[in-house]
Design an enzyme around this catalytic site. Structure first.
Site, short mmCIF file in Angstrom:
data_model
loop_
_atom_site.label_atom_id
_atom_site.label_comp_id
_atom_site.label_asym_id
_atom_site.label_seq_id
_atom_site.Cartn_x
_atom_site.Cartn_y
_atom_site.Cartn_z
N HIS A 1 0.62 -1.11 0.41
CA HIS A 1 0.01 -0.21 -0.08
C HIS A 1 0.72 1.08 -0.36
CE1 HIS A 1 -2.95 -2.78 1.89
NE2 HIS A 1 -3.30 -2.66 0.90
N LYS B 1 -17.98 -6.21 7.49
CA LYS B 1 -16.67 -6.86 7.41
C LYS B 1 -16.71 -6.83 9.30
CE LYS B 1 -14.74 -6.69 3.09
NZ LYS B 1 -13.34 -6.64 2.25
N ARG C 1 -1.35 -6.05 -8.11
CA ARG C 1 -0.31 -6.67 -8.19
C ARG C 1 -0.27 -7.44 -9.10
NH1 ARG C 1 -2.95 -8.82 -2.36
NH2 ARG C 1 -4.35 -8.92 -3.79
N SER D 1 -2.46 -8.07 3.04
CA SER D 1 -3.30 -7.48 4.42
C SER D 1 -3.55 -8.74 4.85
CB SER D 1 -4.05 -6.38 4.48
OG SER D 1 -4.14 -5.39 4.02
O1 LIG Z 1 -3.69 -6.06 0.70
C1 LIG Z 1 -4.65 -6.31 0.09
O2 LIG Z 1 -5.69 -7.28 0.49
C2 LIG Z 1 -4.33 -5.18 -1.36
C3 LIG Z 1 -5.54 -6.00 -2.14
C4 LIG Z 1 -5.49 -5.36 -3.59
C5 LIG Z 1 -4.31 -4.53 -3.95
N1 LIG Z 1 -4.16 -4.26 -5.21
N2 LIG Z 1 -2.99 -3.22 -5.18
C6 LIG Z 1 -2.55 -3.56 -3.61
BR1 LIG Z 1 -0.91 -2.47 -3.25
C7 LIG Z 1 -3.32 -4.12 -3.06
C8 LIG Z 1 -3.50 -4.79 -1.69
#
Ligand SMILES: O=C(O)c1ccc2[nH]nc(Br)c2c1
Length: 161
Positions: free
Chosen positions: A16, A40, A89, A127
């Site tokens: 992030h 959530k 990602r 995360s």
């Molecule tokens: O931490 C996550 O769940 C999560 C999800 C989707 C994500 N897209 N880009 C990033 Br950096 C990212 C992080």
């Protein structure tokens, strides 16, 4: 132009932060916005996440932390943002991100979603993964800021009075 960077950030990771730092070079102001989602069950409360994020972005003069609930497009208007910043990602991120971007474009035609591809060193990071590693006693210092690593440790090693 201002941008919002919406997410759950439960907790914030170096992935992030990579997106936030690069977004700060593109936009006048970046609002890192925690989505308050009553459906959530996050590990960290909204307040805890706000504090974690604030500390993580303290070195960025044009980033600030916030929270919101409801439609992202409404929050974007409230912050006079012309862009929604999102990180990509891996290819599997794209389908859901495309659905959200097209939905938001339909709801607010003047609002753009701007995608940044995460640095390859963080492309595996999430995360959820970080919480699993911490749950089983793994070292998360390469994945999250030290204060977040400490908060994760405390989650799984509560002090018994
Ligand atoms: O931490 C996550 O769940 C999560 C999800 C989707 C994500 N897209 N880009 C990033 Br950096 C990212 C992080």
């Amino acid at each position: 132009m201002n941008a919002i960077y919406p997410g759950s950030f439960d907790p914030i990771t170096f992935g992030h932060l990579d997106i936030i730092e690069r977004g700060c070079r593109l936009f006048d102001q970046v609002y890192v916005a925690v989505l308050r989602n009553p459906n959530k069950q996050p590990m960290f409360s909204v307040q805890e996440r706000l504090e974690q994020i604030a500390k993580a972005i303290a070195h960025l003069p044009n980033a600030q932390v916030d929270s919101f609930e409801g439609l992202t497009v409404n929050y974007a208007r409230q912050r006079q943002a012309g862009a929604i910043l999102r990180g990509l990602r891996v290819l599997s991120d794209f389908e859901l991100e495309l659905q959200m971007a097209n939905t938001n474009k339909t709801l607010a035609s003047d609002l753009e979603t701007v995608f940044l591809t995460t640095s390859t060193e963080y492309s595996f990071l999430s995360s959820s993964l970080v919480k699993e590693v911490a749950r089983f006693g793994g070292n998360v210092e390469h994945f999250v800021p030290s204060h977040v690593a400490a908060a994760l440790y405390d989650q799984f090693h509560p002090v018994v009075e």
